[in-house]
Design a protein around this motif. Structure first.
Motif, mmCIF file in Angstrom:
data_model
loop_
_atom_site.group_PDB
_atom_site.id
_atom_site.type_symbol
_atom_site.label_atom_id
_atom_site.label_comp_id
_atom_site.label_asym_id
_atom_site.label_seq_id
_atom_site.Cartn_x
_atom_site.Cartn_y
_atom_site.Cartn_z
ATOM 1 N N TRP A 1 6.858 16.808 -0.837
ATOM 2 C CA TRP A 1 5.838 15.769 -1.042
ATOM 3 C C TRP A 1 5.318 15.246 0.297
ATOM 4 O O TRP A 1 4.110 15.072 0.477
ATOM 5 N N VAL A 2 6.216 14.999 1.214
ATOM 6 C CA VAL A 2 5.806 14.501 2.531
ATOM 7 C C VAL A 2 4.886 15.499 3.220
ATOM 8 O O VAL A 2 3.893 15.129 3.856
ATOM 9 N N ALA A 3 5.185 16.788 3.080
ATOM 10 C CA ALA A 3 4.398 17.828 3.758
ATOM 11 C C ALA A 3 3.087 18.135 3.049
ATOM 12 O O ALA A 3 2.178 18.732 3.645
ATOM 13 N N MET A 4 2.944 17.733 1.793
ATOM 14 C CA MET A 4 1.731 18.051 1.032
ATOM 15 C C MET A 4 0.502 17.430 1.687
ATOM 16 O O MET A 4 0.570 16.360 2.286
ATOM 17 N N ARG A 5 -0.630 18.078 1.557
ATOM 18 C CA ARG A 5 -1.881 17.555 2.110
ATOM 19 C C ARG A 5 -2.185 16.172 1.563
ATOM 20 O O ARG A 5 -2.035 15.918 0.374
ATOM 21 N N GLY A 6 -2.625 15.288 2.436
ATOM 22 C CA GLY A 6 -3.096 13.995 1.990
ATOM 23 C C GLY A 6 -4.484 14.126 1.391
ATOM 24 O O GLY A 6 -5.216 15.083 1.676
ATOM 25 N N HIS A 7 -4.858 13.181 0.556
ATOM 26 C CA HIS A 7 -6.197 13.191 -0.020
ATOM 27 C C HIS A 7 -7.236 12.999 1.088
ATOM 28 O O HIS A 7 -6.975 12.291 2.061
ATOM 29 N N PRO A 8 -8.417 13.631 0.969
ATOM 30 C CA PRO A 8 -9.451 13.461 2.005
ATOM 31 C C PRO A 8 -9.831 12.010 2.262
ATOM 32 O O PRO A 8 -10.304 11.669 3.347
ATOM 33 N N ARG A 9 -9.632 11.138 1.275
ATOM 34 C CA ARG A 9 -9.940 9.723 1.454
ATOM 35 C C ARG A 9 -8.683 8.879 1.690
ATOM 36 O O ARG A 9 -8.686 7.681 1.483
ATOM 37 N N GLN A 10 -7.637 9.520 2.132
ATOM 38 C CA GLN A 10 -6.394 8.797 2.375
ATOM 39 C C GLN A 10 -6.627 7.618 3.309
ATOM 40 O O GLN A 10 -7.300 7.724 4.334
ATOM 41 N N ARG A 11 -6.067 6.468 2.966
ATOM 42 C CA ARG A 11 -6.187 5.267 3.778
ATOM 43 C C ARG A 11 -5.381 5.390 5.065
ATOM 44 O O ARG A 11 -4.742 6.400 5.327
ATOM 45 N N ASP A 12 -5.397 4.364 5.868
ATOM 46 C CA ASP A 12 -4.583 4.284 7.078
ATOM 47 C C ASP A 12 -3.145 4.024 6.638
ATOM 48 O O ASP A 12 -2.712 2.887 6.492
ATOM 49 N N THR A 13 -2.394 5.094 6.423
ATOM 50 C CA THR A 13 -1.070 4.984 5.828
ATOM 51 C C THR A 13 -0.116 4.164 6.692
ATOM 52 O O THR A 13 0.641 3.330 6.183
ATOM 53 N N ALA A 14 -0.126 4.396 8.000
ATOM 54 C CA ALA A 14 0.787 3.670 8.885
ATOM 55 C C ALA A 14 0.527 2.165 8.812
ATOM 56 O O ALA A 14 1.458 1.363 8.771
ATOM 57 N N ARG A 15 -0.746 1.768 8.789
ATOM 58 C CA ARG A 15 -1.074 0.346 8.696
ATOM 59 C C ARG A 15 -0.638 -0.222 7.356
ATOM 60 O O ARG A 15 -0.070 -1.314 7.268
ATOM 61 N N HIS A 16 -0.905 0.530 6.292
ATOM 62 C CA HIS A 16 -0.556 0.050 4.953
ATOM 63 C C HIS A 16 0.955 -0.074 4.797
ATOM 64 O O HIS A 16 1.437 -0.939 4.056
ATOM 65 N N SER A 17 1.717 0.772 5.493
ATOM 66 C CA SER A 17 3.182 0.746 5.359
ATOM 67 C C SER A 17 3.794 -0.528 5.921
ATOM 68 O O SER A 17 4.955 -0.837 5.648
ATOM 69 N N LYS A 18 3.032 -1.285 6.711
ATOM 70 C CA LYS A 18 3.544 -2.508 7.326
ATOM 71 C C LYS A 18 3.319 -3.743 6.463
ATOM 72 O O LYS A 18 3.729 -4.847 6.841
#
Length: 331
Positions: free
Chosen positions: A40-57
């Motif tokens: 799952w981690v290695a799977m392609r992100g969606h083309p509209r994926q948000r700023d994941t690192a920012r959201h994780s905080k």
């Protein structure tokens, strides 16, 4: 790795790998799959994926970290898309990121509902439904998702996090929020389309390293409008980005100094967060830019820096819309 079965996939299903196992597939619009966390981690992100690192905080992940029992088990449920045999995450981007960093406890595997997409358009539309756990995507997340989709890389501190939704709205609709000057409601404002339309102008603004204390929403909106109608206007905004002036009682200012002074006064007055103030700033900055291009011969070249006689921005916004829509039709 997840246990495998010997069933052969139908032609329109992604081929199983050591990290995936199809649990159920009746040949309909979706099928279910078990996927290893690493897969799952290695799977392609969606083309509209948000700023994941920012959201994780964000703070709610502290609550997710404490979940136990059925609530914790529910975190295994994710959504993916199958586009011509290629798998993409649709939600669960942040969970995958936090599983990989160790912040969240890794489940044994994830259980994915995989939706078949026949076109890239379907892949994009699917995201708007399943993007986040609560199915609500905030405007700034939409901007960063659009930036990713259209390959827009902004490096300035002011722009790189996508905090310019209202500037896009002013440049495209004439207002920062609510019912726009053309009679359409805010919910009809397509942020992704606006990012695509103004990609070139955003890159130009980014190139002058705009500073946050001067480049408020209204200034960015003015730059978007200005650069659409006349790319040579970048010279004005480059000057605004680099010059710093201190207001002196009774002083007069050239257009660049005037904008600097205007923003200092608005900041001091504490009205910078007022949406109507930002719409007014846009008009004033457009006037200052126009005077700057006219040169010192303009009778308003030296002024008190207030630009109170700025015209309504609606005419300029209409010109921008007409030009952008014409360009979109031609491309």
């Amino acid at each position: 790795m997840v246990p495998q079965t010997n069933d052969s996939p139908p032609p329109d299903r992604a081929t199983a790998t050591p990290d995936t196992r199809v649990l159920r597939d009746t040949g309909g619009a979706s099928y279910s799959m078990e996927i290893s966390v690493d897969g799952w981690v290695a799977m392609r992100g969606h083309p509209r994926q948000r700023d994941t690192a920012r959201h994780s905080k964000k703070s709610h992940w502290k609550l997710v970290k404490k979940l136990t029992g059925a609530a914790a088990e529910a975190q295994r449920q994710v959504v993916a898309a199958d586009l011509n045999g290629e798998l993409y995450k649709v939600d669960g981007h942040t969970r995958g990121y936090l599983w990989s960093t160790g912040y969240l406890k890794r489940p044994e595997s994830v259980l994915a509902t995989v939706y078949r997409c026949n076109t890239h358009r379907e892949l994009i539309r699917l995201y708007s439904i399943f993007d986040s756990q609560d199915a609500v995507e905030k405007q700034q997340d939409r901007v960063t998702g659009a930036m990713r989709q259209y390959g827009l890389i902004l490096e300035s501190k002011r722009l790189f996090q996508g905090a310019f939704t209202d500037a896009l709205s002013i440049a495209w609709r004439g207002v920062a929020r609510g019912k726009d000057a053309f009679g359409q409601y805010y919910d009809e404002f397509d942020v992704h389309e606006a990012v695509r339309m103004f990609k070139g102008e955003l890159e130009s603004i980014d190139s002058v390293d705009p500073q946050g204390d001067v480049f408020h929403t209204g200034v960015i909106a003015a730059a978007l409008i200005d650069l659409t109608l006349d790319p040579r206007a970048l010279a004005f905004y480059a000057r605004v980005a680099k010059r710093n002036v201190k207001h002196k009682e009774g002083s007069t200012f050239d257009p660049v100094e005037g904008v600097q002074c205007l923003m200092q006064n608005i900041k001091a007055a504490g009205t910078a967060r007022d949406k109507e103030t930002q719409e007014g700033i846009c008009g004033r900055v457009l006037l200052a830019s126009h005077i700057f291009r006219n040169g010192p011969s303009d009778t308003m070249y030296h002024s008190d820096g207030k630009f109170d006689n700025a015209p309504d921005i609606l005419e300029a916004v209409k010109k921008v819309r007409d030009l952008k829509l014409k360009e979109a039709t031609a491309s």
